[in-house]
Structure formats: C-alpha cells, structure tokens
Design an enzyme around this catalytic site. Structure first.
Site, PDB file in Angstrom:
ATOM      1  N   TYR A 127       0.845  -1.193   0.000  1.00 26.58           N
ATOM      2  CA  TYR A 127       0.000   0.000   0.000  1.00 26.58           C
ATOM      3  C   TYR A 127       0.881   1.243   0.000  1.00 26.58           C
ATOM      4  CZ  TYR A 127      -3.582   3.402   1.030  1.00 26.58           C
ATOM      5  OH  TYR A 127      -4.422   4.493   0.934  1.00 26.58           O
ATOM      6  N   GLN A 185     -10.747   0.807   1.598  1.00 24.85           N
ATOM      7  CA  GLN A 185     -11.254  -0.094   0.553  1.00 24.85           C
ATOM      8  C   GLN A 185     -10.122  -0.842  -0.147  1.00 24.85           C
ATOM      9  OE1 GLN A 185     -11.573   3.190   0.672  1.00 24.85           O
ATOM     10  NE2 GLN A 185     -11.400   4.182  -1.334  1.00 24.85           N
ATOM     11  N   SER A 235       3.796   9.492  12.745  1.00 26.19           N
ATOM     12  CA  SER A 235       5.252   9.504  12.650  1.00 26.19           C
ATOM     13  C   SER A 235       5.865  10.316  13.788  1.00 26.19           C
ATOM     14  CB  SER A 235       5.668  10.089  11.298  1.00 26.19           C
ATOM     15  OG  SER A 235       7.005   9.779  11.023  1.00 26.19           O
ATOM     16  N   GLN A 257      10.355  15.979  10.495  1.00 26.93           N
ATOM     17  CA  GLN A 257       9.372  15.008  10.944  1.00 26.93           C
ATOM     18  C   GLN A 257       8.033  15.664  11.221  1.00 26.93           C
ATOM     19  OE1 GLN A 257      10.714  12.045  10.752  1.00 26.93           O
ATOM     20  NE2 GLN A 257       8.741  11.066  11.028  1.00 26.93           N
ATOM     21  N   HIS A 260       5.308  15.890   8.474  1.00 24.28           N
ATOM     22  CA  HIS A 260       4.586  14.704   8.013  1.00 24.28           C
ATOM     23  C   HIS A 260       3.084  14.852   8.219  1.00 24.28           C
ATOM     24  CE1 HIS A 260       7.091  11.510   6.457  1.00 24.28           C
ATOM     25  NE2 HIS A 260       8.028  11.799   7.340  1.00 24.28           N
ATOM     26  N   GLU A 324      10.169   6.081  16.981  1.00 24.05           N
ATOM     27  CA  GLU A 324      10.286   5.524  15.626  1.00 24.05           C
ATOM     28  C   GLU A 324      11.677   5.849  15.070  1.00 24.05           C
ATOM     29  OE1 GLU A 324       8.059   5.979  11.268  1.00 24.05           O
ATOM     30  OE2 GLU A 324       7.840   7.536  12.799  1.00 24.05           O
ATOM     31  N   HIS A 325      12.056   7.123  15.110  1.00 29.23           N
ATOM     32  CA  HIS A 325      13.375   7.578  14.678  1.00 29.23           C
ATOM     33  C   HIS A 325      14.103   8.166  15.891  1.00 29.23           C
ATOM     34  CE1 HIS A 325      10.637   8.208  11.168  1.00 29.23           C
ATOM     35  NE2 HIS A 325      11.603   7.581  10.524  1.00 29.23           N
ATOM     36  N   ASP A 358      15.009   7.965   5.289  1.00 29.56           N
ATOM     37  CA  ASP A 358      13.713   8.003   4.621  1.00 29.56           C
ATOM     38  C   ASP A 358      13.829   7.684   3.138  1.00 29.56           C
ATOM     39  OD1 ASP A 358      11.957   8.415   6.641  1.00 29.56           O
ATOM     40  OD2 ASP A 358      11.596  10.537   6.244  1.00 29.56           O
ATOM     41  N   HIS A 417      -0.219 -39.011  22.070  1.00 35.18           N
ATOM     42  CA  HIS A 417       1.154 -38.570  21.829  1.00 35.18           C
ATOM     43  C   HIS A 417       2.136 -39.654  22.275  1.00 35.18           C
ATOM     44  CE1 HIS A 417      -0.653 -34.647  21.264  1.00 35.18           C
ATOM     45  NE2 HIS A 417       0.535 -34.106  20.965  1.00 35.18           N
TER      46      HIS A 417
END
Length: 433
Positions: A127, A185, A235, A257, A260, A324-325, A358, A417
């Site tokens: 995506y 969707q 982010s 950042q 974003h 994240e960073h 990035d 078993h």
C-alpha cells in the site's frame, strides 16, 4: 516547544511528558471501516469504483493500470527523479540483499537433525499513500525487499490518480500489477480479493487512520487469512543532543518530521539549556520558510523539549519513549549506541539526518511507531519471508529420545502422543528380534 526539566517531574508527570496522542480505535471509526470492508466483500470492484468517486472524486473505468498506461506515466518522469530513484535503489538493494537468510542445520544429539528454513511469502500487497505527499520512497522500501526475498506475486495499490513517479518506481522495482485504489477499501480488496484485485497473504505499507484501522480489522477477519507488517501510528522523532550539537541541524531534523502530519510528534532531549533555547529560535526561523508550516506548527504544539542532567539520562528517557526515529547529535554519538534499547532506526552524528534513512541510505523507513519499537523491529527482508522448522530422526535417534517424550506426554495426559512413540519403539524392537 514546551520545555520540561526531567528531574523536577514526578513519575506521573514524566509519563505524561512522554505521552502520545490517542491512536485510532474509536467506535465511530471502527464502524465506518467495517462498513467499507463489508461493502467491498459484497460488491467487489463496483464498491471500489464507488468509493473512488466518493473519496477521491475520480470515476474509474478500470481499476488496474494497463501496461500502456504504466509506460506512458514512466515517460513523463524527469531524468533527475529517475537518477535519484536509481541511486536510492542501489543502496536499498545492497543493504537488503545482505540480509539474506542463512539456514540452520543442527544435530541436537546423535540421530536427531533439526533445521530452520526460510521461504518467501508467495503473495504480498504493497500500500502506497497518495494525497499531498505521494510517498515515492515507500515504493522502494517495500517493492525491493519483496523482489529480493523472492515473493512471487507483488501487488501495489495507491489512491487515484497515481503519481507518475510512484508508477515509475514500481516498474523499476519489478512491480507488474498496479491498482488504482486507496484507503480502507484498498486494504479490504487486498485481504478479500475482488474481480480485479487479487487477495494476498500479507499487507505492507503506511496510511491514514482509516488504512491503519482497516489493516487491524482484516488481520482479525475470519473471511480471510492475511497478516500485516506492523502496528502503526503517527510519525515521530526523538533527538538526543548535547551542548556541542548544531542547533540549526537539530531544528531542521525536528521540522522534517513535524511536516509529516499534524499528529506527528517530535521530542528534543538535551543536557544543555543553551542548546534548547537556540533550537527554539531556529525552529521559529526555519518554520517560516516551509510550505507545510501549518502542519508542522500543529505538530510542534504537541511536542516538547526535555532538559536532562546527563546524556545517560537522555538515553534512559529515549528508551522509555521508544521512538520511531532516534537521532543522536552528540560529541561521541556511537558511545551511546550500546545503551539504546528501543528505537525503530538510529541516526548517529551531525551529518546523519533522518531524511537519509527516509530515502536513500539503504536502511528501511517502514518502522514501528507509538512505542512499539520496544518489541517490534524495523522492516527487513525477513518480513517478506516465513520461517519454518524441520526435524528428522533415525531409528536410534527416536529410541534415545523416546523415554523422555513418553514421560512428558503421560504427565500431560496426552496418551495418543505417547502412543505415537510407543508403536514405533515396539516396531523397531520387533525388527531386531
């Protein structure tokens, strides 16, 4: 940004200082996304076309891009962009190719052979967000590892109209299936399949809150068997800086950042009050030159500077947050690396802005957010593969292990078993008579 002195905060206030905005998950959002998923399940392509008209304002004749449409879009991409994509691809391919799995083949005891093997996931869905910031780089970060891993079917979806450079990057990375569909969707289509869009085994890629919620829901939907790359939230970046850091560089990293999205979060952790003040001044100056300054301003309003007593304390704060960073702009940044416990990706030194990761340094920019870096890894080649074990026993290997297995099986009251071992042991004994 709001300045806080860490040592003057009690534990509750410290937790509040590191708090993020609420993630997706409100009842209204969940119900809206469920309705979209159910409509796609019932109506297939027709639902995708209706949602494209409703959400994107575009009437589609065909959901799939034809080869001619792909070639025409590629011709419109400038040579400069093609060159930039080429250099980024070289680095990303080099780094991810080095991650190829090396199998494990061990004899745990005589006659008992155990292996760990890896195979590519057959069908993956990628995506790629569109909108005001078409993420060309995300194509590279997803499509190249999928190709290197050997995924047989690699399906790319993106909201219409798809940016020409996204199409070019997809073709350059070996993508042959491109579909003009976005939002929740698109995730539903990848999970459930429609007349045009094939269902896949795993879905990758970032998106807005509807996409994020759709990924969560389809991964739990009994109508399909599909997994997702990782949990996702807004982010974020955390910068650790000392008094030697360049305030201009630090401010630029925070703003890169913050632009974003309004829900992005940036945090500066420093042991220097002077640097904190200089960064604030630089933020005000640089912000005025940004086309997306309104978005960045909103993000800064929920961001903060934390003043700490030492760099060791700065790392401790960072580990609590789990960014994240993580950018480390200190006199000796590598000296702190061994203390870092939670970060999606780490950027060491004044000349390593988050932007390089990035786009083109070679590492992957699909990273865990919202503190998930404490347990979730950054995207790598392994995410496009599945690992499985193999075991093979000789007669003697089974005999040597039989008593332990039967004792444990009996202790667990699993007689079948135990019997699976016993019948073989008895057969071997009969052969030896």
């Amino acid at each position: 940004m709001t300045q806080l002195i860490w040592s003057q905060l009690d534990p509750k206030q410290q937790a509040q200082a590191l708090r993020r905005s609420p993630l997706v998950g409100d009842a209204g959002l969940e119900q809206s996304v469920k309705q979209i998923i159910n409509t796609v399940a019932d109506q297939g392509d027709e639902a995708l076309k209706q949602y494209s008209a409703q959400f994107d304002g575009i009437t589609l004749d065909d959901i799939a891009l034809s080869n001619d449409e792909i070639d025409t879009a590629c011709e419109r991409v400038s040579a400069e962009i093609k060159q930039a994509i080429s250099q980024a691809m070289d680095n990303i391919e080099r780094f991810h190719s080095a991650q190829q799995f090396r199998g494990v083949d061990v004899q745990t005891q005589p006659g008992i052979r155990c292996e760990l093997r890896s195979e590519a996931i057959e069908k993956v869905g990628l995506y790629i967000p569109g909108g005001t910031a078409p993420l060309i780089s995300t194509v590279l970060m997803l499509a190249l590892p999928a190709k290197i891993a050997g995924c047989e079917q690699r399906v790319l979806v993106s909201p219409p109209p798809i940016n020409d450079a996204i199409i070019y990057a997809a073709k350059a990375c070996g993508i042959t299936e491109i579909y003009q569909v976005g939002g929740a969707q698109a995730i539903a289509a990848l999970a459930l399949g429609t007349e045009s869009v094939p269902s896949v085994d795993k879905i990758f890629g970032p998106g807005n809150r509807y996409v994020t919620e759709a990924k969560r829901l389809v991964s739990q939907d009994s109508r399909c068997v599909v997994s997702i790359d990782m949990p996702a939230g807004p982010s974020e970046v955390l910068v650790i800086a000392d008094e030697q850091a360049n305030a201009q560089f630090v401010a630029a990293d925070l703003l890169s950042q913050a632009e974003h999205g309004s829900d992005s979060q940036v945090i500066l952790v420093t042991n220097s009050q002077r640097l904190a003040d200089e960064v604030d001044a630089e933020l005000s100056r640089q912000l005025k030159a940004l086309p997306r300054q309104d978005i960045a301003t909103d993000a800064l309003s929920a961001s903060r500077t934390i003043i700490v007593d030492s760099l060791n304390q700065a790392v401790a704060v960072s580990n609590l947050y789990g960014p994240e960073h993580l950018i480390v702009q200190t006199e000796n940044p590598r000296a702190l690396l061994s203390q870092i416990r939670a970060a999606g990706s780490v950027f060491l030194g004044a000349y390593t802005p988050e932007s390089v990761g990035d786009y083109a340094s070679g590492t992957n920019h699909v990273l865990p957010t919202y503190g998930y870096s404490r347990a979730v890894s950054s995207l790598s080649l392994a995410d496009f593969c599945r690992r499985f074990t193999v075991q093979e026993l000789s007669e003697q290997g089974l005999i040597s292990l039989s008593q332990s297995v039967m004792v444990l099986a009996q202790a667990e009251q699993l007689d079948a078993h135990k019997n699976a071992i016993a019948v073989r042991v008895n057969a071997i004994a009969e052969q030896e008579k």
